[in-house]
Design an enzyme around this catalytic site. Structure first.
Site, PDB file in Angstrom:
ATOM      1  CD  GLU A  92      -2.739  -1.253   2.438  1.00 13.30           C
ATOM      2  OE1 GLU A  92      -3.669  -0.450   2.593  1.00 13.30           O
ATOM      3  OE2 GLU A  92      -2.439  -2.121   3.280  1.00 13.30           O
ATOM      4  CB  SER A 137      -5.687  -0.709  -0.106  1.00 19.31           C
ATOM      5  OG  SER A 137      -5.404   0.433   0.671  1.00 19.31           O
ATOM      6  CE1 TYR A 141      -7.237   4.576  -2.154  1.00 17.31           C
ATOM      7  CE2 TYR A 141      -6.898   2.218  -2.347  1.00 17.31           C
ATOM      8  CZ  TYR A 141      -7.116   3.333  -1.573  1.00 17.31           C
ATOM      9  OH  TYR A 141      -7.217   3.204  -0.216  1.00 17.31           O
ATOM     10  NE  ARG A 186     -13.034   2.564   5.690  1.00 15.03           N
ATOM     11  CZ  ARG A 186     -11.890   2.227   5.100  1.00 15.03           C
ATOM     12  NH1 ARG A 186     -10.989   3.142   4.791  1.00 15.03           N
ATOM     13  NH2 ARG A 186     -11.645   0.957   4.827  1.00 15.03           N
ATOM     14  CG  ASP A 221     -14.674  -0.579   6.130  1.00 21.40           C
ATOM     15  OD1 ASP A 221     -14.781   0.612   6.488  1.00 21.40           O
ATOM     16  OD2 ASP A 221     -13.688  -1.021   5.498  1.00 21.40           O
ATOM     17  CD  GLU A 227     -11.082  -5.365   5.633  1.00 26.90           C
ATOM     18  OE1 GLU A 227     -10.342  -4.368   5.697  1.00 26.90           O
ATOM     19  OE2 GLU A 227     -11.072  -6.165   4.691  1.00 26.90           O
ATOM     20  CG  ASN A 258      -8.138   0.921   7.466  1.00 28.51           C
ATOM     21  OD1 ASN A 258      -7.173   1.462   7.972  1.00 28.51           O
ATOM     22  ND2 ASN A 258      -8.167   0.523   6.214  1.00 28.51           N
ATOM     23  N   GLY A 301      -7.605   5.207   4.566  1.00 28.17           N
ATOM     24  CA  GLY A 301      -7.227   6.078   3.475  1.00 28.17           C
ATOM     25  C   GLY A 301      -7.628   7.507   3.776  1.00 28.17           C
TER      26      GLY A 301
END
Length: 378
Positions: free
Chosen positions: A31, A211, A284, A324, A326, A338, A340, A344
């Site tokens: 990443e 990611s 991305y 974050r 999810d 998940e 995180n 990002g």
């Protein structure tokens, strides 16, 4: 209950003198480029009246280099993703916890001081940065830093142990099995049987990557071996996870202040085109592959429950700073996919988008994270 009122999200006023922030990005993981793009976003938005920035780029080989303070060099560009170029400089960390002075040697070996750093902002994604390793280095040096500590970073990076910790506090996660290459080789029939018990489709993922790197959607048993090899190329363990049918929702989390409640943003939704999933390309590269909508359409009760579960998950791993969370929302249950711990942070990423929708703009979000980093006792 998590706090989500925008009026409570205004950052405290910073001290009048400028702070020196060491921005740490790049790194050895797959990443690397996403971390560089995050650096570009932060460099372009950070308030230069409040902060002096020392951009420290970690090469793919792990060298700490002094990089130009130029956001354009690290802008997110799908056709030429940004990277840390080894320019021959080497950043030298303090010799002991009694000092916060950074130094740099140039390509000729000449050394000069970079001054005293007030806080380190490690915007590293994946192994060797988001997994507690860099956090441990900063703890040893006694340097304040933004984000989660060693334990939360390590737990959040490892999907198997994240799920284990969340299940222990009653947070719903997708059923899964975790297998290493050695275990598979020793008794593949056993593991095929365990995978079959999850039904189809399943998702095969590296245990420690982000990611959506190395993730494969498996729709037939014949695809399982190749999917495992793809995941094992990223990590020594792979998860085989039951697919959950539901809406893909995310929300952003910030620590509470001075013992206050964990703060959770409005929800965002990922709407994937066709029958694909939200993989690296969709995140991305191909902006037509998925649509990010924030705020997501939820009832007041649904949003409150999602925020409650997000805060519970964050607290279950001992989170500090940011995360974050999810979800898959089945219409009845919020299933955590998940967690995180360094999401990002590019201008198009869901984490800043959700906070912007909640009343906290990107530059102020950076302020808030830095202040939390200065205050946090992990």
């Amino acid at each position: 209950m998590p706090e989500s009122t925008p009026s409570r999200l205004t950052p405290h006023r910073l001290a009048p003198h400028k702070l020196t922030v060491a921005l740490l990005f790049g790194g050895r993981s797959s990443e690397h480029t996403i971390s560089c793009a995050t650096a570009g976003g932060v460099l372009s938005a950070i308030d230069r009246d409040k902060y002096d920035v020392i951009p420290i780029g970690i090469t793919r080989d792990g060298a700490f280099t002094l990089q130009p303070d130029d956001a354009a060099l690290f802008a997110l560009n799908p056709t030429a993703m940004p990277t840390v170029i080894d320019n021959g400089t080497r950043v030298l960390w303090p010799e002991s916890a009694a000092s916060r002075e950074l130094a740099v040697t140039d390509a000729s070996g000449q050394r000069r001081s970079l001054g005293t750093v007030d806080v380190v902002f490690p915007i590293l994604h994946g192994p060797f940065g988001e997994d507690g390793t860099v956090q441990g280095m900063l703890e040893l040096l006694g340097l304040p830093y933004v984000g989660n500590g060693v334990l939360a970073s390590a737990l959040g990076m490892d999907k198997h142990f994240t799920k284990t910790a969340l299940e222990a506090v009653g947070v719903t996660v997708a059923p899964w099995v975790t297998v290493s290459p050695a275990q598979w080789s020793a008794d593949s029939d056993l593991w095929r049987g365990r995978a079959a018990s999850l039904g189809l489709p399943v998702f095969v993922k590296p245990a420690r990557a982000g990611s959506s790197v190395g993730v494969t959607k498996v729709t037939s048993a014949a695809q399982l071996d190749a999917a495992l090899e793809t995941a094992w190329a990223e990590d020594g363990k792979a998860l085989i996870e039951q697919a959950i049918v539901g809406r893909e929702l995310e929300c952003a989390v910030l620590s509470g202040r001075e013992g206050g409640p964990t703060r959770v943003s409005l929800a965002g939704e990922i709407i994937v085109a066709g029958d694909g999933f939200y993989d690296f390309e969709a995140k991305y590269i191909d902006d037509s592959a998925a649509q990010l909508v924030c705020p997501a359409e939820l009832t007041e009760g649904e949003l409150a429950e999602m925020q409650r579960v997000a805060a519970r998950a964050f607290e279950a791993i001992g989170g500090s700073g940011l995360a974050r969370v999810d979800f898959f929302y089945t219409g009845t249950d919020f299933v955590v996919n998940e967690l995180n711990t360094m999401p990002g942070f590019t201008p198009i990423s869901m984490f800043p988008k959700c906070w912007a929708a909640s009343g906290l703009a990107y530059p102020q979000l950076i302020d808030e994270l830095i202040e939390l980093g200065l205050q946090t006792v992990r």
